[in-house]
Design an enzyme around this catalytic site. Structure first.
Site, PDB file in Angstrom:
ATOM      1  CD  GLU A   5      -2.891  -1.159   2.401  1.00  0.00           C
ATOM      2  OE1 GLU A   5      -2.771  -0.290   3.278  1.00  0.00           O
ATOM      3  OE2 GLU A   5      -3.796  -2.014   2.418  1.00  0.00           O
ATOM      4  CG  ASP A  48     -12.696  -8.859   1.940  1.00  0.00           C
ATOM      5  OD1 ASP A  48     -12.562  -7.951   1.085  1.00  0.00           O
ATOM      6  OD2 ASP A  48     -12.254  -8.737   3.102  1.00  0.00           O
ATOM      7  CG  HIS A  87      -9.899  -5.747   0.723  1.00  0.00           C
ATOM      8  ND1 HIS A  87     -10.116  -6.901   1.448  1.00  0.00           N
ATOM      9  CD2 HIS A  87      -8.592  -5.434   0.895  1.00  0.00           C
ATOM     10  CE1 HIS A  87      -8.982  -7.259   2.051  1.00  0.00           C
ATOM     11  NE2 HIS A  87      -8.044  -6.387   1.725  1.00  0.00           N
ATOM     12  CG  ASN A 108      -0.626  -7.037  -1.341  1.00  0.00           C
ATOM     13  OD1 ASN A 108      -1.185  -7.720  -2.202  1.00  0.00           O
ATOM     14  ND2 ASN A 108      -1.148  -6.840  -0.135  1.00  0.00           N
ATOM     15  CD  GLU A 156      -4.624  -7.871   1.825  1.00  0.00           C
ATOM     16  OE1 GLU A 156      -5.496  -7.127   2.318  1.00  0.00           O
ATOM     17  OE2 GLU A 156      -3.408  -7.641   1.917  1.00  0.00           O
TER      18      GLU A 156
HETATM   19  C1  XIL Z   1      -6.272  -6.263   8.375  1.00  0.00           C
HETATM   20  C2  XIL Z   1      -6.587  -7.440   9.294  1.00  0.00           C
HETATM   21  O1  XIL Z   1      -7.505  -8.283   8.645  1.00  0.00           O
HETATM   22  C3  XIL Z   1      -7.146  -6.934  10.615  1.00  0.00           C
HETATM   23  O2  XIL Z   1      -7.258  -8.021  11.535  1.00  0.00           O
HETATM   24  C4  XIL Z   1      -6.257  -5.857  11.201  1.00  0.00           C
HETATM   25  O3  XIL Z   1      -6.879  -5.314  12.360  1.00  0.00           O
HETATM   26  C5  XIL Z   1      -6.008  -4.747  10.204  1.00  0.00           C
HETATM   27  O4  XIL Z   1      -5.448  -5.320   9.025  1.00  0.00           O
HETATM   28  N1  XIL Z   1      -4.917  -4.538   3.764  1.00  0.00           N
HETATM   29  C6  XIL Z   1      -3.928  -5.399   4.197  1.00  0.00           C
HETATM   30  C7  XIL Z   1      -4.193  -6.309   5.351  1.00  0.00           C
HETATM   31  O5  XIL Z   1      -2.868  -5.496   3.555  1.00  0.00           O
HETATM   32  O6  XIL Z   1      -3.033  -6.534   6.116  1.00  0.00           O
HETATM   33  C8  XIL Z   1      -5.295  -5.775   6.232  1.00  0.00           C
HETATM   34  O7  XIL Z   1      -5.584  -6.751   7.247  1.00  0.00           O
HETATM   35  C9  XIL Z   1      -6.519  -5.433   5.411  1.00  0.00           C
HETATM   36  C10 XIL Z   1      -6.206  -4.370   4.401  1.00  0.00           C
END
Ligand code: XIL
Length: 299
Positions: A128, A237, A207, A170, A235
């Site tokens: 990020e 969802d 996401h 990422n 990641e």
């Molecule tokens: C999130 C986790 O799922 C949570 O448990 C934590 O509190 C915050 O981080 N981008 C990412 C992940 O790269 O590491 C994040 O994970 C979600 C967004």
């Protein structure tokens, strides 16, 4: 094949999930994990606030638990993440001297990668680093103190620490091809490849809202792949987990030869960081949701 991992493996891909060390003792959780998934990303346990809470004092215990589980069950690991502005201890974000921060960053990368050497398929070296709605890097202690070159520095350090791990950049909101942020990351990868800066893969967090991936997602994946990197959905969802949105996401990866795998960000809705959105493939009781069948069919 009757499981996500086995179906993905039929095309040489993996299907993974984020795992929390504290849930491995929950038998509903670990039963689904070991039946369905052949790649694991630690949800929080490899982040800086856990692994180096004070300078030079490393804690790999929680991550070692997850790696131990993966080894015992034949699952591979993605390492997440070495350099990120979030979940970063105050002792790092307060550094103002560039030489100090560079050596702190390089030592963090080298020590963590060396600890897990040989056990990690791919590392999210930098997470990020780009700003939303822009082609430029976001403000962070790394950007503000070290300048634009901090990403290159991190990748060069990572390659030296574990030459056999794939090194990924990422990010989120880089799935829509015409977005400025996507173009900024694309330009960075193109520049790295042209100058020989080591980078092997780009992770698309994915996401998504209920509408699922942007129509251009497959184009984005194939354009990045054409630069000579693997691409992965890291990641995933999707709010309310619509079957069509999940199937479209899986198809975008399946249609790109260098899309090597898909990771969902948790197992049951109750495990999700967005649990209010019910965005995952299993409900709170561990039952398969309609989106599970849609994903399995699309693999
Ligand atoms: C999130 C986790 O799922 C949570 O448990 C934590 O509190 C915050 O981080 N981008 C990412 C992940 O790269 O590491 C994040 O994970 C979600 C967004």
């Amino acid at each position: 094949s009757g499981t996500l991992g086995a179906a993905a493996a039929d095309s040489g891909r993996y299907f993974g999930t984020a795992v929390a060390a504290g849930k491995l003792g929950d038998s509903t959780y670990s039963t689904i994990l070991d039946r369905e998934f052949n790649m694991i990303t630690p949800e929080n346990e490899m982040k800086w606030d856990t692994t180096e809470p004070s300078r030079g004092s490393f804690n790999f215990g929680p991550a070692d638990q997850i790696v131990g589980h993966a080894t015992a069950h034949g699952q591979r690991m993605r390492g997440h993440t070495l350099v990120w502005h979030s979940q970063l201890p105050g002792w790092v974000s307060g550094i103002r001297d560039a030489n100090t921060l560079r050596s702190v960053m390089d030592n963090h990368i080298t020590t963590e990668m060396t600890h897990f050497k040989g056990k990690i398929y791919a590392w999210d070296v930098v997470n990020e680093a780009f700003a939303d709605g822009s082609t430029q890097h976001r403000s962070s202690v790394f950007q503000d103190v070290l300048g634009n070159g901090f990403i290159e520095e991190a990748f060069r350090t990572a390659r030296a620490a574990d030459p056999s791990a794939k090194l990924c950049y990422n990010d989120y909101n880089i799935e829509n091809w015409t977005d400025a942020k996507t173009q900024g990351v694309y330009a960075m990868v193109k520049d790295f490849k042209s100058r020989g800066v080591p980078i092997d893969c780009v992770g698309f967090q994915s996401h998504f809202g209920a509408g699922g991936p942007p129509a251009s997602f497959q184009t984005t994946l194939s354009n990045f792949a054409a630069l000579g990197v693997d691409v992965q959905i890291t990641e995933l969802d999707i709010a309310q987990a619509p079957s069509t949105a999940y199937a479209n996401t899986v198809r975008a990866c399946m249609n790109v030869a260098r899309c090597t795998g898909i990771t969902v960000w948790g197992i049951r809705d109750s495990d999700s960081w967005r649990s209010g959105d019910n965005p995952l493939l299993f409900d709170g009781n561990g039952n398969k949701k309609p989106a599970y069948d849609a994903v399995l069919s699309a693999l």
